[in-house]
Design an enzyme around this catalytic site. Structure first.
Site, PDB file in Angstrom:
ATOM      1  N   TYR A 135       0.871  -0.897   0.598  1.00  0.00           N
ATOM      2  CA  TYR A 135       0.170   0.250  -0.500  1.00  0.00           C
ATOM      3  C   TYR A 135       0.552   1.532  -0.169  1.00  0.00           C
ATOM      4  O   TYR A 135       0.394   2.438  -0.662  1.00  0.00           O
ATOM      5  CB  TYR A 135      -0.923  -0.368   1.409  1.00  0.00           C
ATOM      6  CG  TYR A 135      -2.147  -1.047   1.275  1.00  0.00           C
ATOM      7  CD1 TYR A 135      -3.286  -0.928   0.174  1.00  0.00           C
ATOM      8  CD2 TYR A 135      -1.724  -2.799   2.131  1.00  0.00           C
ATOM      9  CE1 TYR A 135      -4.063  -2.170   0.774  1.00  0.00           C
ATOM     10  CE2 TYR A 135      -2.359  -3.218   1.518  1.00  0.00           C
ATOM     11  CZ  TYR A 135      -3.606  -3.126   1.041  1.00  0.00           C
ATOM     12  OH  TYR A 135      -5.161  -3.420   1.213  1.00  0.00           O
ATOM     13  N   ASN A 158     -12.463   0.349  -5.636  1.00  0.00           N
ATOM     14  CA  ASN A 158     -12.073  -0.385  -6.616  1.00  0.00           C
ATOM     15  C   ASN A 158     -13.270  -0.763  -7.476  1.00  0.00           C
ATOM     16  O   ASN A 158     -13.606  -1.585  -6.894  1.00  0.00           O
ATOM     17  CB  ASN A 158     -10.661  -1.334  -7.066  1.00  0.00           C
ATOM     18  CG  ASN A 158     -10.605  -1.650  -8.269  1.00  0.00           C
ATOM     19  OD1 ASN A 158     -11.601  -1.125  -9.251  1.00  0.00           O
ATOM     20  ND2 ASN A 158      -9.473  -2.406  -8.564  1.00  0.00           N
ATOM     21  N   CYS A 166      -6.350  -4.523  -8.112  1.00  0.00           N
ATOM     22  CA  CYS A 166      -6.264  -4.594  -6.573  1.00  0.00           C
ATOM     23  C   CYS A 166      -5.776  -5.664  -6.085  1.00  0.00           C
ATOM     24  O   CYS A 166      -5.580  -5.495  -4.233  1.00  0.00           O
ATOM     25  CB  CYS A 166      -7.022  -3.539  -6.216  1.00  0.00           C
ATOM     26  SG  CYS A 166      -9.223  -4.721  -6.004  1.00  0.00           S
ATOM     27  N   HIS A 167      -5.755  -6.964  -5.799  1.00  0.00           N
ATOM     28  CA  HIS A 167      -6.082  -7.616  -5.505  1.00  0.00           C
ATOM     29  C   HIS A 167      -4.110  -8.187  -5.276  1.00  0.00           C
ATOM     30  O   HIS A 167      -3.531  -8.336  -3.999  1.00  0.00           O
ATOM     31  CB  HIS A 167      -6.282  -9.085  -6.327  1.00  0.00           C
ATOM     32  CG  HIS A 167      -5.700  -9.452  -7.601  1.00  0.00           C
ATOM     33  ND1 HIS A 167      -6.565  -8.708  -8.803  1.00  0.00           N
ATOM     34  CD2 HIS A 167      -4.996  -9.680  -8.007  1.00  0.00           C
ATOM     35  CE1 HIS A 167      -5.579  -9.238  -9.914  1.00  0.00           C
ATOM     36  NE2 HIS A 167      -4.801 -10.048  -9.294  1.00  0.00           N
ATOM     37  N   GLU A 193      -1.622 -16.398 -10.172  1.00  0.00           N
ATOM     38  CA  GLU A 193      -0.726 -15.643 -10.941  1.00  0.00           C
ATOM     39  C   GLU A 193       0.555 -16.432 -10.848  1.00  0.00           C
ATOM     40  O   GLU A 193       1.822 -16.018 -10.890  1.00  0.00           O
ATOM     41  CB  GLU A 193      -0.708 -14.073 -10.487  1.00  0.00           C
ATOM     42  CG  GLU A 193      -2.047 -13.228 -11.049  1.00  0.00           C
ATOM     43  CD  GLU A 193      -2.532 -11.478 -10.656  1.00  0.00           C
ATOM     44  OE1 GLU A 193      -1.707 -11.312 -10.676  1.00  0.00           O
ATOM     45  OE2 GLU A 193      -2.993 -11.382 -11.404  1.00  0.00           O
TER      46      GLU A 193
END
Length: 195
Positions: A135, A158, A166-167, A193
């Site tokens: 962040y 979001n 945003c994850h 991912e």
């Protein structure tokens, strides 16, 4: 009065008529927000788009009816189930979940975000697939290093999770932090991912 359930042919006719209505509304400029739902590994997702681009991706935990009501209040009450406008978004999200897509090439309508939150959303796609940023790092990239909590707020609100990633934003200590779709969904996406 009791209504009999529709048989298959009648149901197909209703679906075809709904499609014709959506096409006519879009052609006549009467469709301000089109929406559809898709199945995903995270559950059913609601996708919504204006003529400018995808405006909303919503998880089922948000309550799709509540999301549609918010869109009616914030954008326009002229909302219709019109899947064709969202074919590209559905296809790209399907490719993403299948591991065949790492970024999205969709026009976006970011009109649901303003100010610093919008600035944060513009920086989130810079976090590469398979990577994370804190962040604090996102706050610095957005031009206000002290706005760590504001970055958290921007991620929490979001309107385009998954597409605007945003994850990929985590706490400075590496722990996940919160996520609109739930912590389990965030972990699933990051694990997918990283594979």
């Amino acid at each position: 009065m009791l209504l009999a359930p529709l048989n298959k042919a009648a149901s197909d006719d209703v679906g075809r008529l709904a499609g014709l209505l959506a096409e006519a509304a879009d052609r006549e400029g009467l469709l301000d927000v089109a929406y559809r739902t898709i199945d995903s590994p995270l559950g059913e997702l609601l996708l919504a788009a204006t003529d400018r681009g995808v405006v909303r991706v919503a998880f089922s935990v948000e309550g799709h009816d509540a999301v549609l009501q918010e869109l009616a209040q914030r954008i326009s009450p002229r909302i219709l189930l019109a899947p064709a406008r969202l074919d590209a978004a559905a296809r790209e999200l399907g490719e993403y979940f299948a591991g065949k897509r790492r970024s999205f090439d969709l026009p976006l309508d970011l009109s649901l975000s303003r100010g610093f939150r919008l600035s944060v959303l513009h920086h989130l796609p810079d976090i590469a697939y398979g990577h994370t940023a804190s962040y604090a790092q996102v706050a610095a990239a957005a031009g206000n290093p002290k706005a760590v909590r504001a970055v958290g707020s921007a991620c929490a609100t979001n309107p385009l999770p998954l597409i605007v990633p945003c994850h990929r934003v985590v706490r400075s200590d590496g722990s996940l932090g919160q996520y609109l779709g739930g912590t389990d969904a965030k972990r699933t996406l990051l694990d997918m991912e990283a594979a």
